[in-house]
Design an enzyme around this catalytic site. Structure first.
Site, PDB file in Angstrom:
ATOM      1  N   ASP A  42       0.830  -1.205   0.000  1.00 23.70           N
ATOM      2  CA  ASP A  42       0.000   0.000   0.000  1.00 23.70           C
ATOM      3  C   ASP A  42       0.860   1.250   0.000  1.00 23.70           C
ATOM      4  O   ASP A  42       0.551   2.231  -0.667  1.00 23.70           O
ATOM      5  CB  ASP A  42      -0.888   0.036   1.254  1.00 23.70           C
ATOM      6  CG  ASP A  42      -2.053  -0.922   1.138  1.00 23.70           C
ATOM      7  OD1 ASP A  42      -2.190  -1.570   0.074  1.00 23.70           O
ATOM      8  OD2 ASP A  42      -2.815  -1.029   2.107  1.00 23.70           O
ATOM      9  N   ALA A  43       1.945   1.200   0.779  1.00 27.64           N
ATOM     10  CA  ALA A  43       2.780   2.401   0.891  1.00 27.64           C
ATOM     11  C   ALA A  43       3.440   2.717  -0.445  1.00 27.64           C
ATOM     12  O   ALA A  43       3.508   3.866  -0.860  1.00 27.64           O
ATOM     13  CB  ALA A  43       3.840   2.199   1.967  1.00 27.64           C
ATOM     14  N   GLU A  44       3.883   1.678  -1.126  1.00 23.09           N
ATOM     15  CA  GLU A  44       4.500   1.912  -2.426  1.00 23.09           C
ATOM     16  C   GLU A  44       3.453   2.464  -3.394  1.00 23.09           C
ATOM     17  O   GLU A  44       3.699   3.383  -4.166  1.00 23.09           O
ATOM     18  CB  GLU A  44       5.104   0.624  -2.990  1.00 23.09           C
ATOM     19  CG  GLU A  44       5.680   0.862  -4.372  1.00 23.09           C
ATOM     20  CD  GLU A  44       6.457  -0.316  -4.953  1.00 23.09           C
ATOM     21  OE1 GLU A  44       6.984  -0.171  -6.053  1.00 23.09           O
ATOM     22  OE2 GLU A  44       6.524  -1.362  -4.298  1.00 23.09           O
ATOM     23  N   TYR A  45       2.275   1.877  -3.317  1.00 21.06           N
ATOM     24  CA  TYR A  45       1.185   2.316  -4.187  1.00 21.06           C
ATOM     25  C   TYR A  45       0.885   3.795  -3.954  1.00 21.06           C
ATOM     26  O   TYR A  45       0.787   4.588  -4.893  1.00 21.06           O
ATOM     27  CB  TYR A  45      -0.049   1.463  -3.902  1.00 21.06           C
ATOM     28  CG  TYR A  45      -1.231   1.809  -4.758  1.00 21.06           C
ATOM     29  CD1 TYR A  45      -1.336   1.313  -6.047  1.00 21.06           C
ATOM     30  CD2 TYR A  45      -2.239   2.647  -4.280  1.00 21.06           C
ATOM     31  CE1 TYR A  45      -2.419   1.637  -6.842  1.00 21.06           C
ATOM     32  CE2 TYR A  45      -3.315   2.978  -5.062  1.00 21.06           C
ATOM     33  CZ  TYR A  45      -3.402   2.470  -6.351  1.00 21.06           C
ATOM     34  OH  TYR A  45      -4.475   2.815  -7.135  1.00 21.06           O
ATOM     35  N   GLU A 125     -12.326   8.783  12.148  1.00 21.03           N
ATOM     36  CA  GLU A 125     -12.736   7.392  12.361  1.00 21.03           C
ATOM     37  C   GLU A 125     -11.726   6.473  11.721  1.00 21.03           C
ATOM     38  O   GLU A 125     -10.985   6.899  10.822  1.00 21.03           O
ATOM     39  CB  GLU A 125     -14.106   7.167  11.712  1.00 21.03           C
ATOM     40  CG  GLU A 125     -14.050   7.241  10.204  1.00 21.03           C
ATOM     41  CD  GLU A 125     -15.407   7.476   9.545  1.00 21.03           C
ATOM     42  OE1 GLU A 125     -15.996   8.557   9.767  1.00 21.03           O
ATOM     43  OE2 GLU A 125     -15.852   6.580   8.821  1.00 21.03           O
ATOM     44  N   LYS A 127      -9.846   3.909   9.348  1.00 21.91           N
ATOM     45  CA  LYS A 127      -9.959   3.514   7.945  1.00 21.91           C
ATOM     46  C   LYS A 127      -9.790   2.006   7.918  1.00 21.91           C
ATOM     47  O   LYS A 127      -8.705   1.481   8.187  1.00 21.91           O
ATOM     48  CB  LYS A 127      -8.872   4.204   7.113  1.00 21.91           C
ATOM     49  CG  LYS A 127      -8.982   3.870   5.635  1.00 21.91           C
ATOM     50  CD  LYS A 127      -8.075   4.775   4.814  1.00 21.91           C
ATOM     51  CE  LYS A 127      -8.284   4.595   3.331  1.00 21.91           C
ATOM     52  NZ  LYS A 127      -8.034   3.246   2.850  1.00 21.91           N
ATOM     53  N   ARG A 148     -17.174  -1.784  -5.483  1.00 19.81           N
ATOM     54  CA  ARG A 148     -16.875  -0.483  -6.066  1.00 19.81           C
ATOM     55  C   ARG A 148     -16.541  -0.578  -7.547  1.00 19.81           C
ATOM     56  O   ARG A 148     -16.897   0.293  -8.328  1.00 19.81           O
ATOM     57  CB  ARG A 148     -15.699   0.149  -5.317  1.00 19.81           C
ATOM     58  CG  ARG A 148     -15.363   1.519  -5.839  1.00 19.81           C
ATOM     59  CD  ARG A 148     -14.399   2.241  -4.944  1.00 19.81           C
ATOM     60  NE  ARG A 148     -13.074   1.661  -4.988  1.00 19.81           N
ATOM     61  CZ  ARG A 148     -12.005   2.218  -4.449  1.00 19.81           C
ATOM     62  NH1 ARG A 148     -12.128   3.360  -3.802  1.00 19.81           N
ATOM     63  NH2 ARG A 148     -10.831   1.644  -4.516  1.00 19.81           N
ATOM     64  N   CYS A 447      12.391  -9.057 -30.592  1.00 22.12           N
ATOM     65  CA  CYS A 447      12.812  -9.472 -29.247  1.00 22.12           C
ATOM     66  C   CYS A 447      11.738 -10.399 -28.682  1.00 22.12           C
ATOM     67  O   CYS A 447      10.582 -10.002 -28.557  1.00 22.12           O
ATOM     68  CB  CYS A 447      12.994  -8.251 -28.352  1.00 22.12           C
ATOM     69  SG  CYS A 447      13.219  -8.677 -26.612  1.00 22.12           S
TER      70      CYS A 447
HETATM   71  S1  IVH Z   1     -15.118   7.313   3.248  1.00 27.00           S
HETATM   72  C1  IVH Z   1     -16.255   9.491  -0.702  1.00 27.00           C
HETATM   73  N1  IVH Z   1     -14.505   6.060   5.485  1.00 27.00           N
HETATM   74  O1  IVH Z   1     -11.115   3.531   1.882  1.00 27.00           O
HETATM   75  C2  IVH Z   1     -15.341   8.844   0.270  1.00 27.00           C
HETATM   76  N2  IVH Z   1     -13.755   5.123   3.448  1.00 27.00           N
HETATM   77  O2  IVH Z   1      -9.160   4.769   0.170  1.00 27.00           O
HETATM   78  C3  IVH Z   1     -15.783   7.501   0.677  1.00 27.00           C
HETATM   79  N3  IVH Z   1     -12.525   3.036   3.702  1.00 27.00           N
HETATM   80  O3  IVH Z   1     -13.056   3.316  -1.011  1.00 27.00           O
HETATM   81  C4  IVH Z   1     -14.869   6.829   1.584  1.00 27.00           C
HETATM   82  N4  IVH Z   1     -12.684   2.895   5.882  1.00 27.00           N
HETATM   83  O4  IVH Z   1     -13.398   1.530   0.779  1.00 27.00           O
HETATM   84  C5  IVH Z   1     -14.393   6.070   4.141  1.00 27.00           C
HETATM   85  N5  IVH Z   1     -14.069   5.038   7.515  1.00 27.00           N
HETATM   86  C6  IVH Z   1     -13.976   5.058   6.200  1.00 27.00           C
HETATM   87  C7  IVH Z   1     -13.307   4.028   5.510  1.00 27.00           C
HETATM   88  C8  IVH Z   1     -13.213   4.119   4.122  1.00 27.00           C
HETATM   89  C9  IVH Z   1     -12.226   2.317   4.802  1.00 27.00           C
HETATM   90  C10 IVH Z   1     -12.139   2.694   2.337  1.00 27.00           C
HETATM   91  C11 IVH Z   1     -13.234   2.812   1.317  1.00 27.00           C
HETATM   92  C12 IVH Z   1     -12.709   3.731   0.263  1.00 27.00           C
HETATM   93  C13 IVH Z   1     -11.234   3.634   0.497  1.00 27.00           C
HETATM   94  C14 IVH Z   1     -10.517   4.864  -0.010  1.00 27.00           C
END
Ligand code: IVH
Length: 745
Positions: A42-45, A125, A127, A148, A447
């Site tokens: 993830d960090a590299e990404y 909150e 993630k 998604r 090649c």
């Molecule tokens: S809000 C419009 N809240 O992170 C913004 N996303 O890197 C909607 N994710 O696609 C995202 N925890 O799948 C939000 N507390 C949280 C989250 C969260 C995980 C994921 C989500 C999003 C991705 C973005």
């Protein structure tokens, strides 16, 4: 974190670097979102995407609508029915430091035209490191669940989602239409149990396990997997849930959802305090989180802030730092890609980083290995990387790491690594153009590595996608002595060659009458192919899926496209010569520490050659005038069609195909869709940034100056010469209130 951003420093030619970054990000996106099998951390990404976004911002002429910075996730898998999201599912912008969080808070205020000290409460909150899911309820009944996908179109996983205990089937007291958005995840304990129980495959981490379990074709398999769900947001709603984010999440909790329990904060300090607290408690939460998400609490402000291409302006993900380990770099290997790029890969003594065993890492290019970028600026304070070195690798919750640093005290190899100047696959000279950080094999389709990569691309899912002819089979056929596939056209003569040959496919190991017939039928079915897929399948540098679709829509038919590219070729080659001379001048200027004389060099190339015929110039202007088709792409495309050997390969292929024309796009239906707008004077009720974003969201183009192509001028108080010019040209001029009426719909 030493080295995390040093990816940023190692390349110089922005076009080449952007291309390389886009390709890497796109590849990583597919592996992560579609295949549930990530190939980089993830960090590299994150680092790649940040670098790409920065370069695109510095070089707006190189922007492209199919850049991964402008898209989310990956095309949904064809295994599932597709679902168009009523409202797009977005991604989040990232921050890695307190300063970046403070900048975010300041950006929000400045966009809203609020004083720096104005209170803008925000929630914080966790993630959740899982995969996002959108649940649609109508009249309180769960009617649809979708992943998604690419943000616009996701996969229909309704039957699977119904097996998740945390997801209510019915809601009482909910709005008539309610889309609940949140994250599907797996706890550490459930993950460990699942891997021990000998499920049909072992997963690298809980996120992959959750994604792999949700995206099962058989819902009874999903039902046996311990999945959970946290609600963190919403999509379409027929009536607002609450005036604030925190209020809306509280409502979702009342309706029966587990939520991420947002905490309301009133300052950057409070946000950071929540982040620090969660970071400390991270290991004891029982599930993976990879950062903290901050969101502007007031929904009215969220609406005004709106979205960039893929991310909301009102939210930010503040990531946790990556995990780090030391290991030995055993060997440096060179892989040759589809476009001939020589990419060095580090083979590592396997080491566990944050619970995952890693054994490979990318080394980017020769400058990165040597410890400097192409401007001579040091990377890792100038330390080079050699075979046998002890290197520091890091990851942040996912699989393949990046090398951040090297321990010189443990070095015993006296020889610096020598990057090959010939292709390890075919022996052709490997050339590095001035200003390009990448060395490329000059062997072209001669090649074998390039030819195989081209074929692999040709049969990949977004290209010809021939059932039974995947990457592995293509490689086997490439090496086959009696029934070879060396170029795309050979695929379509396979059946007739097989029928005439002695060593029939059906009699071979691993094949039978049925499988051979199935393959021939699958190939035959693909002889009719949509124009966009064909263009993408050709594997031309810079021409990704979105650009291919754009070109197909613009030209409509294959014949029109070819005629246009042939016509544009002379102008294109002049532009390319000028660009190459400029790149060489830039590189020379950088090493000599002087300013590059870009326009003089460009002018010299134009002056030294006969004029380009007007019809060629017109074709070139038409091509590069297409929204999303930049000069770099156009040059690469026209060059491929003009190069004789390449063109022969294309012509031989096309002779076997029936190409379906593309249908033109429908126009968006806002009052200003398709118009070119200029803003001038002071806007008092909206900042320029907000006005521009709003206009673009409504389908308009925003220009900086008034010209004959301007359709509308929005003139605030103090408008000067632009208003005068607009009047002269007879362009419609409106004031800020009239603009607001349009903007607010
Ligand atoms: S809000 C419009 N809240 O992170 C913004 N996303 O890197 C909607 N994710 O696609 C995202 N925890 O799948 C939000 N507390 C949280 C989250 C969260 C995980 C994921 C989500 C999003 C991705 C973005």
């Amino acid at each position: 974190m030493a080295g995390l951003d040093s990816t940023a420093d190692h390349l110089q030619d922005p076009a080449a670097e952007i291309e390389a970054l886009r390709a890497r990000v796109a590849e990583a996106d597919l592996a992560y979102h579609r295949d549930d099998a990530p190939i980089i951390s993830d960090a590299e990404y994150d680092a790649l995407k940040r670098r790409l976004a920065a370069l695109e911002a510095e070089n707006p002429e190189l922007a492209a609508p199919d850049s991964p910075t402008q898209t989310v996730g990956a095309t949904p898998s064809e295994r599932f029915a597709k679902v168009r999201h009523a409202q797009r599912m977005m991604s989040l912008g990232n921050a890695f430091s307190r300063e970046e969080v403070a900048e975010f808070a300041a950006r929000v205020r400045s966009f809203l035209n609020l004083p720096a000290a104005a209170p803008v409460p925000m929630t914080a909150e966790p993630k959740i490191d899982g995969l996002s899911l959108s649940l649609r309820y109508e009249d309180g009944q769960l009617v649809q669940a979708a992943t998604r996908g690419d943000g616009t179109v996701g996969e229909n996983v309704t039957a699977n989602a119904r097996t998740i205990a945390d997801i209510p089937q019915t809601l009482t007291g909910a709005p008539e239409v309610l889309e609940v958005r949140g994250e599907v995840y797996m706890t550490h304990a459930d993950f460990a149990r699942l891997n021990e129980s000998g499920a049909d495959r072992t997963f690298a981490n809980p996120r992959n396990a959750a994604a792999g379990s949700l995206r099962q074709l058989d819902p009874s398999v999903t039902a046996r997997r311990p999945l959970r769900f946290f609600a963190y947001g919403w999509g379409e709603v027929s009536a607002p849930l609450a005036p604030t984010q925190s209020g809306a999440i509280a409502r979702l909790e009342e309706l029966g959802f587990q939520t991420t329990n947002p905490r309301l904060c009133h300052s950057v300090d409070e946000l950071i305090a929540v982040w620090s607290d969660l970071e400390q408690r991270r290991a004891t939460l029982g599930f993976d989180i990879d950062g903290v998400v901050y969101k502007v609490d007031e929904i009215a402000l969220q609406d005004r802030l709106g979205f960039r291409a893929t991310t909301p302006r009102w939210a930010l993900a503040h990531k946790f730092p990556a995990e780090i380990a030391w290991t030995r770099l055993d060997r440096i290997e060179i892989q040759v890609g589809r476009t001939g790029a020589l990419s060095p890969v580090a083979r590592l003594t396997p080491v566990t980083v944050g619970g995952v065993v890693v054994s490979n890492a990318t080394l980017h290019n020769e400058d990165y290995i040597a410890g400097h970028d192409s401007r001579g600026q040091p990377i890792r304070e100038g330390r080079d990387i050699r075979e046998g070195d002890w290197v520091q690798v890091y990851r942040a919750g996912d699989v393949i790491p990046k090398i951040a640093d090297v321990d010189l005290s443990r070095r015993d190899n006296p020889e610096p690594y020598v990057f090959p100047t010939t292709c390890p696959e075919c022996g052709s000279e490997a050339i590095r153009e001035p200003g390009d950080s990448v060395r490329r094999c000059s062997g072209g389709l001669g090649c074998p590595a390039q030819a195989i990569e081209r074929l692999r691309h040709f049969v990949s899912r977004a290209a010809f996608d021939i059932e039974g002819l995947g990457a592995k089979q293509v490689e086997a056929f490439f090496a086959d002595a009696t029934l070879p596939i060396r170029e795309p056209a050979d695929i379509f003569t396979l059946a007739s060659r097989d029928a005439k040959g002695l060593a029939r496919l059906k009699n071979r190991e691993g094949w039978g009458e049925r499988s051979a017939e199935n393959l021939f039928r699958a190939i035959e079915e693909r002889q009719t192919i949509p124009l966009a897929r064909l263009i993408y399948a050709l594997g031309i540098r810079h021409v990704g899926e979105v650009a291919a679709a754009t070109l197909a829509r613009h030209y409509g038919t294959w014949e029109a496209l070819v005629a246009a590219l042939d016509a544009a070729a002379p102008a294109a080659s002049r532009h390319r010569a000028a660009d190459e001379a400029v790149a060489a001048e830039r590189a020379a200027a950088a090493t000599q520490g002087r300013r590059a004389s870009v326009s003089a060099v460009r002018a010299a190339v134009w002056a030294a050659n006969p004029p380009v015929p007007p019809d060629s110039r017109a074709a070139w202007d038409d091509l590069t005038g297409i929204e999303g088709i930049g000069a770099v792409l156009a040059e690469s495309l026209t060059a491929s069609f003009a190069q004789l050997a390449e063109r022969a390969v294309i012509d031989r292929l096309v002779a076997h195909l029936t190409i379906e024309p593309a249908t033109p796009v429908a126009k968006a239906d806002s009052a200003i869709a398709g118009l070119t707008i200029v803003f001038t004077g002071t806007l008092e009720k909206m900042t320029r940034a907000e006005a521009k974003a709003r206009a673009e969201a409504l389908g308009a183009k925003v220009a900086g100056s008034v010209s004959a192509r301007t359709d509308l001028l929005v003139a605030g108080p103090g408008a000067g010469s632009k208003a005068a010019k607009a009047a002269e040209l007879g362009i419609r001029v409106i004031d800020e209130d009239q603009w607001l009426a349009i903007a607010r719909g």
